[in-house]
Design an enzyme around this catalytic site. Structure first.
Site, mmCIF file in Angstrom:
data_model
loop_
_atom_site.group_PDB
_atom_site.id
_atom_site.type_symbol
_atom_site.label_atom_id
_atom_site.label_comp_id
_atom_site.label_asym_id
_atom_site.label_seq_id
_atom_site.Cartn_x
_atom_site.Cartn_y
_atom_site.Cartn_z
ATOM 1 C CE LYS A 87 -2.376 1.341 3.697
ATOM 2 N NZ LYS A 87 -2.154 2.811 3.896
ATOM 3 C CG ASP A 88 4.966 3.128 2.012
ATOM 4 O OD1 ASP A 88 4.616 4.309 1.893
ATOM 5 O OD2 ASP A 88 6.142 2.797 2.251
#
Length: 492
Positions: free
Chosen positions: A152-153
């Site tokens: 997600k990062d």
């Protein structure tokens, strides 16, 4: 943990633990670990002291007091989410010691974000170099590798490469210190969370990182699929055993240096493209909340944690599981491929396919990456995503953004198609292809129902903004969510 220690040091007049730098924290923690006197009587904390602490701190202390009452057989690893520094590990060791836990749990730092994965080998080296730390671990260290938050990062491709490099570094550090390392893979069922067939997943790990032992999480629908029936469960455990033996005795080859350099470039370009898209403009956040059921997912009993780490905010506040789940529901599968196209397009067009084919042929890690991309593209469906758009928004900018995302997907599909000179993926993966064909007639009406239910529910909520009472559509909408998840399987 840091806030709990800060409350204790303030109560004792020692200053603010949160204001200390890493060196000061380590010295304090190591001194207290060696000191037999109580830091505070955590097993029976004075009520007047606890009354001044926050609810979060009281919960932390109550957790450690509870651990002290449990039989050792009931306890395993104490995993520290979002670990950054050696003090994060020492803090849990100290809190267990001072709570008089009879047989302290092994403490497992979880490195989750892209930056934390990059710093993980240095953190382990610093930990193993601390005087007295080895006495606490019994010459065996466990480290958890985070898939969800790193993806997600930084995006799927960058996260996968960061996980690979972190494992290489951690394995080398442990070998240098003569410590047995067990890597704990925090994988999920989705591609962006490390989902892959067991043998392929273990063959994709760096050589030497699977040294006779590993731990793996099984989450969500994967638990039922793999372990719901005794014979199926036995078969999956046999697969884990066989794959672990193979990865230990016949480790995969190390990548050529030129490929490592290329992956570094892929990672940099992919992460920049991914972050620019999800953080670059407000329209992306509006698209996520309008076209996907991201807001509605909070109705589902997905787990023990809220969908967001804090109210409001952008993608960074959203937990990894609903982030993946929301895009899967509309069949765009964006977390699994966003940024990959830009990375591959850094190669000259006339040699791109040949270079990627060579990497896949002789490097199991890259072959597994391409296989997972191909599988997720087979399960995605841009027409379904377009239907959600036209049902749920009339904004031209959001529809334009959706068209741009679908266009990027189609270009990536074309690149992947060039990598295989033989049959299409459906011929190479007949079981998966048949599974998708069998489930599609059931999934399509669920998607149509879900989009309409979302439209009606939102219209009703807008007509009564001062009421948070349930709507007549809530239960039916949840049924469509769980039905789509069951049909797609790799949902997160």
């Amino acid at each position: 943990h840091a806030e709990a220690l800060d409350a204790i040091t303030r109560y004792l007049g020692l200053g603010s633990y949160l204001d200390w730098d890493e060196a000061a924290r380590q010295k304090f923690l190591l001194d207290e670990l060696a000191n037999p006197r109580p830091l505070l009587p955590l097993s029976a904390l004075a009520p007047e002291a606890e009354a001044g602490f926050s609810d979060e701190v009281r919960e932390v202390l109550a957790t450690f007091r509870m651990l002290a009452t449990q039989p050792a057989e009931a306890l395993g690893a104490y995993v520290i989410s979002m670990a950054h520094e050696p003090s994060d590990v020492l803090a849990v060791l100290l809190l267990q010691r001072k709570a008089e836990v009879p047989r302290p749990m092994r403490v497992v730092p979880l490195f989750e974000t892209f930056d934390d994965l990059a710093h993980a080998p240095g953190c382990l080296d610093a930990l193993l170099s601390l005087p007295g730390y080895r006495e606490h671990i019994g010459n065996r260290q466990e480290i958890m590798i985070g898939y969800s938050d790193s993806a997600k990062d930084a995006g799927f491709l960058s996260a996968a490469w960061a996980q690979y490099r972190a494992q290489e570094g951690l394995t080398a550090v442990a070998a240098r210190h003569g410590v047995s390392l067990v890597l704990f893979h925090g994988r999920g069922g989705t591609v962006s969370r490390g989902g892959a067939p067991t043998r392929q997943a273990l063959r994709s790990q760096p050589p030497g990182s699977v040294h006779g032992a590993l731990r793996v999480t099984e989450q969500g629908e994967m638990i039922r699929m793999k372990f719901g029936l005794p014979e199926v469960a036995r078969r999956h455990l046999e697969r884990y055993l066989a794959a672990t033996l193979e990865a230990t005795l016949v480790p995969p080859p190390a990548p050529a240096e030129a490929w490592r350099t290329l992956m570094d470039r892929f990672s940099e370009v992919s992460m920049a493209a991914y972050r620019q898209q999800i953080r670059g403009h407000q329209a992306f956040i509006d698209y996520l909340r309008t076209v996907t059921p991201e807001l509605e997912l909070q109705m589902l009993p997905l787990g023990s944690r809220p969908a967001r780490r804090r109210a409001g905010g952008g993608v960074e506040t959203l937990r990894a599981i609903p982030w993946v789940f929301a895009w899967t529901q509309i069949r765009l599968m964006l977390p699994a491929w966003l940024g990959v196209l830009e990375a591959f397009e850094t190669l000259p067009e006339d040699s791109r396919a040949a270079t990627l084919r060579d990497m896949a042929a002789d490097w199991p890690f890259f072959a597994g990456l391409l296989d997972m991309l191909e599988m997720v593209m087979a399960k995605s469906d841009p027409a379904i995503a377009s239907h959600y758009e036209h049902t749920l928004t009339g904004r031209d900018d959001l529809r334009a953004l959706g068209g741009q995302l679908r266009g990027s997907r189609e270009r990536l599909v074309a690149v992947l198609a060039q990598l295989n000179s033989g049959p299409e993926w459906s011929a190479r993966n007949p079981i998966l292809a048949q599974s998708i064909r069998l489930r599609t007639p059931y999934l399509l009406p669920l998607h149509l129902l879900q989009a309409e239910l979302m439209r009606r529910r939102r219209a009703e909520l807008a007509s009564r903004p001062d009421s948070d009472a349930p709507t007549p559509y809530d239960h039916a909408l949840m049924v469509t969510m769980t039905g789509i998840a069951a049909g797609l399987r790799n949902t997160g």
